[in-house]
Write an enzyme that holds these catalytic residues in place. Structure first.
Site, PDB file in Angstrom:
ATOM      1  N   GLY A   1       3.462  -4.910   8.777  1.00 34.07           N
ATOM      2  CA  GLY A   1       3.339  -3.473   9.027  1.00 34.07           C
ATOM      3  C   GLY A   1       2.136  -2.801   8.398  1.00 34.07           C
ATOM      4  N   THR A   2       0.995  -3.480   8.401  1.00 32.30           N
ATOM      5  CA  THR A   2      -0.223  -2.788   7.956  1.00 32.30           C
ATOM      6  C   THR A   2      -1.320  -2.960   8.996  1.00 32.30           C
ATOM      7  OG1 THR A   2      -2.008  -2.696   6.327  1.00 32.30           O
ATOM      8  CG2 THR A   2      -0.797  -4.780   6.442  1.00 32.30           C
TER       9      THR A   2
ATOM     10  N   ASP B   1       6.044   4.842  -1.344  1.00 34.28           N
ATOM     11  CA  ASP B   1       7.425   5.330  -1.183  1.00 34.28           C
ATOM     12  C   ASP B   1       8.417   4.704  -2.162  1.00 34.28           C
ATOM     13  OD1 ASP B   1       7.928   2.745  -0.083  1.00 34.28           O
ATOM     14  OD2 ASP B   1       7.639   3.465   1.964  1.00 34.28           O
TER      15      ASP B   1
ATOM     16  N   GLN C   1       0.839  -1.201   0.000  1.00 30.49           N
ATOM     17  CA  GLN C   1       0.000   0.000   0.000  1.00 30.49           C
ATOM     18  C   GLN C   1       0.871   1.246   0.000  1.00 30.49           C
ATOM     19  OE1 GLN C   1      -3.212  -0.904   3.243  1.00 30.49           O
ATOM     20  NE2 GLN C   1      -1.514  -2.320   3.418  1.00 30.49           N
TER      21      GLN C   1
ATOM     22  N   HIS D   1      -1.587   1.349  -4.298  1.00 29.65           N
ATOM     23  CA  HIS D   1      -1.957   2.761  -4.127  1.00 29.65           C
ATOM     24  C   HIS D   1      -1.065   3.687  -4.949  1.00 29.65           C
ATOM     25  CE1 HIS D   1      -4.036   1.790  -0.025  1.00 29.65           C
ATOM     26  NE2 HIS D   1      -4.768   1.480  -1.074  1.00 29.65           N
TER      27      HIS D   1
HETATM   28  P1  OAD Z   1      -1.107   2.428   9.085  1.00 25.21           P
HETATM   29  O1  OAD Z   1      -0.409   3.665   9.503  1.00 25.21           O
HETATM   30  O2  OAD Z   1      -2.597   2.404   9.147  1.00 25.21           O
HETATM   31  O3  OAD Z   1      -0.598   1.200   9.947  1.00 25.21           O
HETATM   32  C1  OAD Z   1       0.763   0.963  10.169  1.00 25.21           C
HETATM   33  C2  OAD Z   1       0.909  -0.391  10.834  1.00 25.21           C
HETATM   34  O4  OAD Z   1       2.291  -0.647  10.958  1.00 25.21           O
HETATM   35  C3  OAD Z   1       0.293  -0.510  12.226  1.00 25.21           C
HETATM   36  O5  OAD Z   1      -0.418  -1.733  12.335  1.00 25.21           O
HETATM   37  C4  OAD Z   1       1.520  -0.515  13.151  1.00 25.21           C
HETATM   38  O6  OAD Z   1       1.317  -1.304  14.329  1.00 25.21           O
HETATM   39  C5  OAD Z   1       2.555  -1.143  12.254  1.00 25.21           C
HETATM   40  N1  OAD Z   1       3.960  -0.795  12.561  1.00 25.21           N
HETATM   41  C6  OAD Z   1       4.453   0.369  13.048  1.00 25.21           C
HETATM   42  N2  OAD Z   1       5.794   0.303  13.120  1.00 25.21           N
HETATM   43  C7  OAD Z   1       6.158  -0.919  12.666  1.00 25.21           C
HETATM   44  C8  OAD Z   1       7.400  -1.582  12.471  1.00 25.21           C
HETATM   45  N3  OAD Z   1       8.575  -1.010  12.768  1.00 25.21           N
HETATM   46  N4  OAD Z   1       7.376  -2.850  11.970  1.00 25.21           N
HETATM   47  C9  OAD Z   1       6.212  -3.465  11.670  1.00 25.21           C
HETATM   48  N5  OAD Z   1       5.012  -2.881  11.820  1.00 25.21           N
HETATM   49  C10 OAD Z   1       4.987  -1.629  12.292  1.00 25.21           C
HETATM   50  O7  OAD Z   1      -0.573   2.100   7.603  1.00 25.21           O
HETATM   51  P2  OAD Z   1      -1.234   1.199   6.457  1.00 25.21           P
HETATM   52  O8  OAD Z   1      -1.852  -0.026   7.006  1.00 25.21           O
HETATM   53  O9  OAD Z   1      -0.199   1.059   5.417  1.00 25.21           O
HETATM   54  O10 OAD Z   1      -3.999   4.727   1.909  1.00 25.21           O
HETATM   55  O11 OAD Z   1      -2.377   2.175   5.932  1.00 25.21           O
HETATM   56  C11 OAD Z   1      -3.195   1.727   4.899  1.00 25.21           C
HETATM   57  C12 OAD Z   1      -3.600   2.847   4.013  1.00 25.21           C
HETATM   58  O12 OAD Z   1      -4.256   3.852   4.785  1.00 25.21           O
HETATM   59  C13 OAD Z   1      -2.469   3.614   3.376  1.00 25.21           C
HETATM   60  O13 OAD Z   1      -1.966   3.017   2.220  1.00 25.21           O
HETATM   61  C14 OAD Z   1      -3.098   4.926   3.034  1.00 25.21           C
HETATM   62  C15 OAD Z   1      -3.870   5.145   4.292  1.00 25.21           C
HETATM   63  O14 OAD Z   1      -5.029   5.850   4.129  1.00 25.21           O
HETATM   64  C16 OAD Z   1      -4.181   5.697   1.010  1.00 25.21           C
HETATM   65  O15 OAD Z   1      -3.583   6.738   1.081  1.00 25.21           O
HETATM   66  C17 OAD Z   1      -5.176   5.398  -0.065  1.00 25.21           C
END
Ligand code: OAD
Length: 259
Positions: free
Chosen positions: A202-203, A116, A113, A131
Site C-alpha cells: 500500500g505505498t 496513524d 510511512q 515519518h
Molecule cells: P499514497 O497515497 O501516495 O499511496 C497509497 C498507495 O496505496 C497507492 O499505491 C494505492 O494504489 C495503494 N492502495 C490504496 N488502497 C489500497 C488497499 N486497500 N490496499 C493496498 N494498497 C492500497 O501513500 P504513501 O505511499 O504512503 O509523506 O505516501 C507516501 C508519503 O507521501 C506519505 O507518507 C506522506 C506523503 O507525502 C509525508 O507526509 C512526509
C-alpha cells in the site's frame, strides 16, 4: 520479470516463508490503512488531490516545514484532519496479520510511512515510523521531552510542552524536514543485517529511502501487494499481488495454520 500472483499463490508464499522462518521486512504506506477508513494521500479521494480551499496552495506546500514556520495555523488545520481520520480508526486484517507474523517468526520488521500508529495498535513492536507519529508531540527546546495525545481535541491553540512550557509540535516529518534520528538509525541497522523477504504494502513508492530496501540485497525475495501498479514494480519486485491489503492478508491469515 515480475510475476503477478493469485490469492492462493500468496497463501503458498507466506506458508513457505513461515515454515522456513524467513526474516521479513514490510514496507507500508497509506494503502495498508485504507480499509481502516483512512484516506490515502494520492489516488481516488486522496488528501493531496485538492489544494487548500482558502489559499489555493497545494498540500505539498502546506504540509511543509516552511509552512510550520510561517503559518502554523494553516498547517494544523490540515494535520488535524489527518489526525481526526486516524484517531477513530482501528487496525485492520493487514495490520493484525503483520503483527501475528512478528509473534511467530524470529525477525519481522515494519518500515512505515504512516503516522496513524495502527501497526503499534495492532501489536507490532518492531516498527520504524520513518515519518513520525501524529499522536506524539515533541518539545522544540528539548528533544528528550515528548508526550502522547489520543486525539487533537486535546490540542487547543498553542501546543505547550508539559515538562518545560516551551513550544511543542506534532512529531511528524513535514516536506523539507529531515527524518527522525532514531528511526534512521534503526532503519540503517536493520538493513545492514539484511532480510530474506521484502514486502511492499500500500505505498506509491514516491521516496528514495522507501525504494532503497527493495534494491538493497539482490538475493532477497520481493513482493508488492497493491491493487495498482507502482513505479518500480517491473524493476524491483519478483511477485505482484494485485489486491487490497486487508482483504488479501485477512485471506492469508484464514488459510495459514495457527493464524
Ligand atoms: P499514497 O497515497 O501516495 O499511496 C497509497 C498507495 O496505496 C497507492 O499505491 C494505492 O494504489 C495503494 N492502495 C490504496 N488502497 C489500497 C488497499 N486497500 N490496499 C493496498 N494498497 C492500497 O501513500 P504513501 O505511499 O504512503 O509523506 O505516501 C507516501 C508519503 O507521501 C506519505 O507518507 C506522506 C506523503 O507525502 C509525508 O507526509 C512526509
Amino acid at each position: 520479470m515480475t510475476r503477478e500472483i493469485s490469492l492462493s499463490e500468496l497463501v503458498q508464499k507466506f506458508d513457505q516463508w513461515v515454515t522456513e522462518d524467513r526474516s521479513i521486512l514490510f514496507i507500508t504506506g497509506a494503502g495498508v490503512s485504507a480499509e481502516s477508513g483512512i484516506p490515502t494521500y494520492r489516488g481516488d479521494s486522496g488528501l493531496y488531490n485538492e489544494p487548500d480551499e482558502e489559499t489555493g496552495l497545494p498540500m505539498e506546500v502546506i504540509m511543509s516545514g516552511e509552512t510550520w514556520q510561517t503559518n502554523p495555523e494553516l498547517l494544523m488545520k490540515h494535520l488535524r484532519k489527518v489526525a481526526d481520520n486516524c484517531s477513530s480508526a482501528k487496525p485492520n486484517e493487514a495490520h493484525r496479520f503483520i503483527s501475528a507474523l512478528e509473534e511467530r517468526l524470529s525477525r519481522v520488521w515494519v518500515l512505515t510511512q504512516n503516522v496513524d500508529g495502527l501497526h503499534r495498535k495492532a501489536g507490532s513492536k518492531n516498527v520504524i515510523e520513518i515519518h513520525g507519529n501524529a499522536f506524539t508531540m515533541e518539545c522544540t527546546a528539548f528533544e528528550e521531552h515528548s508526550w502522547e495525545v489520543s486525539s487533537y481535541d486535546e490540542i487547543a491553540g498553542d501546543i505547550r510542552c508539559p515538562h518545560c512550557g516551551s513550544a511543542g509540535r506534532p512529531a511528524v516529518v513535514l516536506f523539507g524536514e529531515s527524518l527522525p534520528d532514531v528511526a534512521v538509525e534503526t532503519y540503517e541497522r536493520e538493513l545492514e543485517r539484511g532480510f530474506d523477504v521484502v514486502i511492499s504494502v500500500g505505498t506509491s513508492h514516491m521516496l528514495p529511502y522507501i525504494d532503497h530496501p527493495v534494491f538493497f540485497g539482490g538475493a532477497w525475495e520481493t513482493l508488492v501487494l497493491n491493487p495498482q501498479p507502482v513505479p518500480i514494480e517491473e524493476l524491483a519486485f519478483d511477485y505482484a499481488a494485485k489486491f487490497k491489503a486487508a482483504e488479501a492478508l485477512g485471506h492469508v491469515a484464514q488459510n495459514l495454520p495457527g493464524f
